[in-house]
Write a protein that holds these residues in place. Structure first.
Motif, mmCIF file in Angstrom:
data_model
loop_
_atom_site.group_PDB
_atom_site.id
_atom_site.type_symbol
_atom_site.label_atom_id
_atom_site.label_comp_id
_atom_site.label_asym_id
_atom_site.label_seq_id
_atom_site.Cartn_x
_atom_site.Cartn_y
_atom_site.Cartn_z
ATOM 1 N N GLY A 108 0.840 -1.199 0.000
ATOM 2 C CA GLY A 108 0.000 0.000 0.000
ATOM 3 C C GLY A 108 0.867 1.238 0.000
ATOM 4 O O GLY A 108 2.077 1.174 -0.251
ATOM 5 N N TRP A 109 0.274 2.374 0.312
ATOM 6 C CA TRP A 109 1.005 3.625 0.320
ATOM 7 C C TRP A 109 2.125 3.615 1.364
ATOM 8 O O TRP A 109 3.094 4.348 1.263
ATOM 9 N N TYR A 110 1.998 2.716 2.354
ATOM 10 C CA TYR A 110 2.958 2.653 3.453
ATOM 11 C C TYR A 110 4.150 1.741 3.170
ATOM 12 O O TYR A 110 5.088 1.689 3.945
ATOM 13 N N GLY A 111 4.114 1.001 2.062
ATOM 14 C CA GLY A 111 5.252 0.142 1.770
ATOM 15 C C GLY A 111 4.894 -1.005 0.838
ATOM 16 O O GLY A 111 3.761 -1.131 0.367
#
Length: 182
Positions: A92-95
């Motif tokens: 996701g946007w976090y990794g």
């Protein structure tokens, strides 16, 4: 355990592990585009062992007593199996996410054991169909009740699942405490 009159010629015996059905289902889901798969099944398995008690045959005139039902439970133990493939944590946007690891299968077994109030010991194991060095034996009361870890790459190729697929197959040994809802 072969059957005298099987329903299907492709499956002429009783299941000795839950992994076969789980790997078939995982391959089907992966083949249909689902890269991240987590499957769990509880069920009976039928192991041909000399020391296993014979399953009792009850009459039809009355309900079995509690002692008879307990004897039946001893002769046909419950197993739990699981297969995990793809990512354990989605990207996701976090990794980028995190792919499944053999330790994830062991963690699921630990969580299930805790929910059944069973103390388990985890030991290193080298047993087929698991990958050597990435497999744990699950021990309850000094007895190995199953295994968890990464499947061997050859097993993954045969079943059509990705390499690094992890699995577990355990005999459930519930303690006398409250039973969880699965």
């Amino acid at each position: 355990v072969p059957l005298e009159n099987p329903l299907s010629a492709e499956e002429p015996g009783m299941a000795t592990t839950l992994l076969v059905g789980l790997l078939k289902a995982a391959a089907l889901n992966i083949g249909r585009g689902h890269a991240d798969v987590a499957l769990v099944e509880t069920g009976r398995v039928f192991l041909p062992t000399a020391d296993a008690p014979d399953a009792p045959i009850f009459g039809v005139d009355d309900r079995p007593t509690e002692a008879e039902l307990a004897r039946l439970e001893q002769s046909l133990p419950w197993h739990i199996g699981l297969v995990l493939a793809g990512h354990r944590e989605s990207a996701g946007w976090y990794g980028a996410g995190r792919p499944v690891s053999w330790s994830d299968a062991v963690d699921v077994v630990r969580t299930l054991a805790a929910s059944f109030h069973v103390d388990i010991e985890v030991r290193q194991a080298d047993v087929r169909p698991w990958h050597p060095g990435r497999t744990a034996a699950i021990v309850v009361g000094g007895e190995v009740v199953g295994h968890a870890g990464e499947l061997h790459p050859r097993v993954c190729r045969v079943w059509g699942v990705p390499e690094r697929t992890v699995a577990a197959d355990e005999r459930l040994v519930p303690a006398a405490g409250p039973r969880p809802v699965l």
